[in-house]
Write a protein that holds these residues in place. Sequence first.
Motif, PDB file in Angstrom:
ATOM      1  N   HIS A 110       0.837  -1.204   0.000  1.00 12.53           N
ATOM      2  CA  HIS A 110       0.000   0.000   0.000  1.00 12.53           C
ATOM      3  C   HIS A 110       0.872   1.254   0.000  1.00 12.53           C
ATOM      4  O   HIS A 110       0.642   2.181  -0.777  1.00 12.53           O
ATOM      5  CB  HIS A 110      -0.897   0.054   1.241  1.00 12.53           C
ATOM      6  CG  HIS A 110      -2.039  -0.892   1.228  1.00 12.53           C
ATOM      7  ND1 HIS A 110      -2.120  -1.945   2.111  1.00 12.53           N
ATOM      8  CD2 HIS A 110      -3.150  -0.952   0.473  1.00 12.53           C
ATOM      9  CE1 HIS A 110      -3.231  -2.612   1.888  1.00 12.53           C
ATOM     10  NE2 HIS A 110      -3.879  -2.036   0.892  1.00 12.53           N
ATOM     11  N   LEU A 114       1.228   4.389  -2.527  1.00 11.98           N
ATOM     12  CA  LEU A 114       0.943   5.753  -2.072  1.00 11.98           C
ATOM     13  C   LEU A 114       2.098   6.703  -2.368  1.00 11.98           C
ATOM     14  O   LEU A 114       1.878   7.903  -2.568  1.00 11.98           O
ATOM     15  CB  LEU A 114       0.641   5.766  -0.575  1.00 11.98           C
ATOM     16  CG  LEU A 114      -0.716   5.216  -0.170  1.00 11.98           C
ATOM     17  CD1 LEU A 114      -0.782   4.988   1.334  1.00 11.98           C
ATOM     18  CD2 LEU A 114      -1.836   6.151  -0.621  1.00 11.98           C
ATOM     19  N   VAL A 117       1.781   8.992  -5.361  1.00 14.90           N
ATOM     20  CA  VAL A 117       0.860  10.131  -5.324  1.00 14.90           C
ATOM     21  C   VAL A 117       1.619  11.325  -4.753  1.00 14.90           C
ATOM     22  O   VAL A 117       1.956  11.350  -3.563  1.00 14.90           O
ATOM     23  CB  VAL A 117      -0.391   9.815  -4.467  1.00 14.90           C
ATOM     24  CG1 VAL A 117      -1.347  10.991  -4.449  1.00 14.90           C
ATOM     25  CG2 VAL A 117      -1.076   8.548  -4.965  1.00 14.90           C
ATOM     26  N   ALA A 122      -4.219  14.439  -1.626  1.00 15.79           N
ATOM     27  CA  ALA A 122      -4.722  13.261  -2.338  1.00 15.79           C
ATOM     28  C   ALA A 122      -4.150  11.984  -1.724  1.00 15.79           C
ATOM     29  O   ALA A 122      -4.866  10.998  -1.532  1.00 15.79           O
ATOM     30  CB  ALA A 122      -4.367  13.339  -3.818  1.00 15.79           C
ATOM     31  N   ARG A 123      -2.860  12.004  -1.394  1.00 15.20           N
ATOM     32  CA  ARG A 123      -2.214  10.823  -0.803  1.00 15.20           C
ATOM     33  C   ARG A 123      -2.877  10.464   0.532  1.00 15.20           C
ATOM     34  O   ARG A 123      -3.162   9.297   0.795  1.00 15.20           O
ATOM     35  CB  ARG A 123      -0.721  11.084  -0.606  1.00 15.20           C
ATOM     36  CG  ARG A 123       0.041   9.884  -0.137  1.00 15.20           C
ATOM     37  CD  ARG A 123       1.556  10.096  -0.085  1.00 15.20           C
ATOM     38  NE  ARG A 123       1.931  11.295   0.610  1.00 15.20           N
ATOM     39  CZ  ARG A 123       2.493  12.363   0.044  1.00 15.20           C
ATOM     40  NH1 ARG A 123       2.744  12.382  -1.250  1.00 15.20           N
ATOM     41  NH2 ARG A 123       2.808  13.418   0.763  1.00 15.20           N
ATOM     42  N   TRP A 125      -5.926  11.149   1.431  1.00 14.74           N
ATOM     43  CA  TRP A 125      -7.267  10.639   1.143  1.00 14.74           C
ATOM     44  C   TRP A 125      -7.188   9.161   0.745  1.00 14.74           C
ATOM     45  O   TRP A 125      -7.926   8.325   1.264  1.00 14.74           O
ATOM     46  CB  TRP A 125      -7.941  11.449   0.041  1.00 14.74           C
ATOM     47  CG  TRP A 125      -9.347  11.006  -0.211  1.00 14.74           C
ATOM     48  CD1 TRP A 125     -10.466  11.405   0.441  1.00 14.74           C
ATOM     49  CD2 TRP A 125      -9.776  10.040  -1.194  1.00 14.74           C
ATOM     50  NE1 TRP A 125     -11.573  10.754  -0.067  1.00 14.74           N
ATOM     51  CE2 TRP A 125     -11.180   9.905  -1.072  1.00 14.74           C
ATOM     52  CE3 TRP A 125      -9.117   9.285  -2.159  1.00 14.74           C
ATOM     53  CZ2 TRP A 125     -11.928   9.061  -1.871  1.00 14.74           C
ATOM     54  CZ3 TRP A 125      -9.863   8.429  -2.942  1.00 14.74           C
ATOM     55  CH2 TRP A 125     -11.255   8.320  -2.811  1.00 14.74           C
ATOM     56  N   TYR A 126      -6.288   8.846  -0.191  1.00 15.62           N
ATOM     57  CA  TYR A 126      -6.118   7.457  -0.622  1.00 15.62           C
ATOM     58  C   TYR A 126      -5.695   6.566   0.549  1.00 15.62           C
ATOM     59  O   TYR A 126      -6.154   5.434   0.684  1.00 15.62           O
ATOM     60  CB  TYR A 126      -5.092   7.347  -1.750  1.00 15.62           C
ATOM     61  CG  TYR A 126      -5.607   7.771  -3.096  1.00 15.62           C
ATOM     62  CD1 TYR A 126      -6.651   7.088  -3.709  1.00 15.62           C
ATOM     63  CD2 TYR A 126      -5.048   8.854  -3.770  1.00 15.62           C
ATOM     64  CE1 TYR A 126      -7.132   7.471  -4.952  1.00 15.62           C
ATOM     65  CE2 TYR A 126      -5.523   9.254  -5.009  1.00 15.62           C
ATOM     66  CZ  TYR A 126      -6.567   8.548  -5.592  1.00 15.62           C
ATOM     67  OH  TYR A 126      -7.041   8.931  -6.813  1.00 15.62           O
ATOM     68  N   MET A 127      -4.821   7.075   1.397  1.00 12.36           N
ATOM     69  CA  MET A 127      -4.351   6.304   2.541  1.00 12.36           C
ATOM     70  C   MET A 127      -5.517   5.977   3.482  1.00 12.36           C
ATOM     71  O   MET A 127      -5.666   4.826   3.915  1.00 12.36           O
ATOM     72  CB  MET A 127      -3.276   7.095   3.300  1.00 12.36           C
ATOM     73  CG  MET A 127      -2.689   6.354   4.475  1.00 12.36           C
ATOM     74  SD  MET A 127      -1.258   7.170   5.224  1.00 12.36           S
ATOM     75  CE  MET A 127      -1.984   8.683   5.844  1.00 12.36           C
ATOM     76  N   GLU A 129      -8.765   5.932   2.760  1.00 14.41           N
ATOM     77  CA  GLU A 129      -9.708   5.038   2.082  1.00 14.41           C
ATOM     78  C   GLU A 129      -9.194   3.599   2.063  1.00 14.41           C
ATOM     79  O   GLU A 129      -9.944   2.658   2.316  1.00 14.41           O
ATOM     80  CB  GLU A 129      -9.979   5.510   0.649  1.00 14.41           C
ATOM     81  CG  GLU A 129     -10.882   6.712   0.565  1.00 14.41           C
ATOM     82  CD  GLU A 129     -12.266   6.452   1.139  1.00 14.41           C
ATOM     83  OE1 GLU A 129     -12.932   5.492   0.696  1.00 14.41           O
ATOM     84  OE2 GLU A 129     -12.671   7.196   2.042  1.00 14.41           O
ATOM     85  N   ALA A 130      -7.908   3.447   1.779  1.00  9.86           N
ATOM     86  CA  ALA A 130      -7.324   2.099   1.765  1.00  9.86           C
ATOM     87  C   ALA A 130      -7.386   1.478   3.154  1.00  9.86           C
ATOM     88  O   ALA A 130      -7.723   0.299   3.302  1.00  9.86           O
ATOM     89  CB  ALA A 130      -5.878   2.158   1.275  1.00  9.86           C
TER      90      ALA A 130
END
Length: 145
Positions: A110, A114, A117, A122-123, A125-127, A129-130
């Motif tokens: 993961h 990341l 990004v 954004a990073r 947010w993705y972190m 969500e994951a």
Amino acid sequence: MKKELNAVNNISKLYKEISSILRTARANAYKAVNFAMVISYWSVGQVIVEYEQNGNERAEYGKAVLEGLSKKLTAEFGKGFDESNLRYMRLFYQTFKNCDTLRHELTWTHYRLLLRVKDETARNWYMNEAAKNTADICKILSGRM
């Protein structure tokens, strides 16, 4: 016959409960070991960055250091310590300066994704969500959802 049927039903219920406990324990153990490795990779990145900053010509000197370090680490600890992965560990530390912000739910894979990004918002947010989705998967696998 009725007693035998009750015994089978009881064993099935007992099995279901015990297997749920064991699945949860295994999932928790996997997450703990995985996060210990994530923290170790962050720490390796920290040591590399601090060592390079005290060095002379950072770019060329750093490349030689990573090459030699990779050979020694691979000889002792096996694959996973090639120059590319050591660069990822260095970048990991540089990107996530505070190890307290790392998410326990995420794996090294993961975090490597990341790192691609560039935008911090954004990073993050993705972190998140994951991490949220990984937690849901763990609940499903342990039969608790």
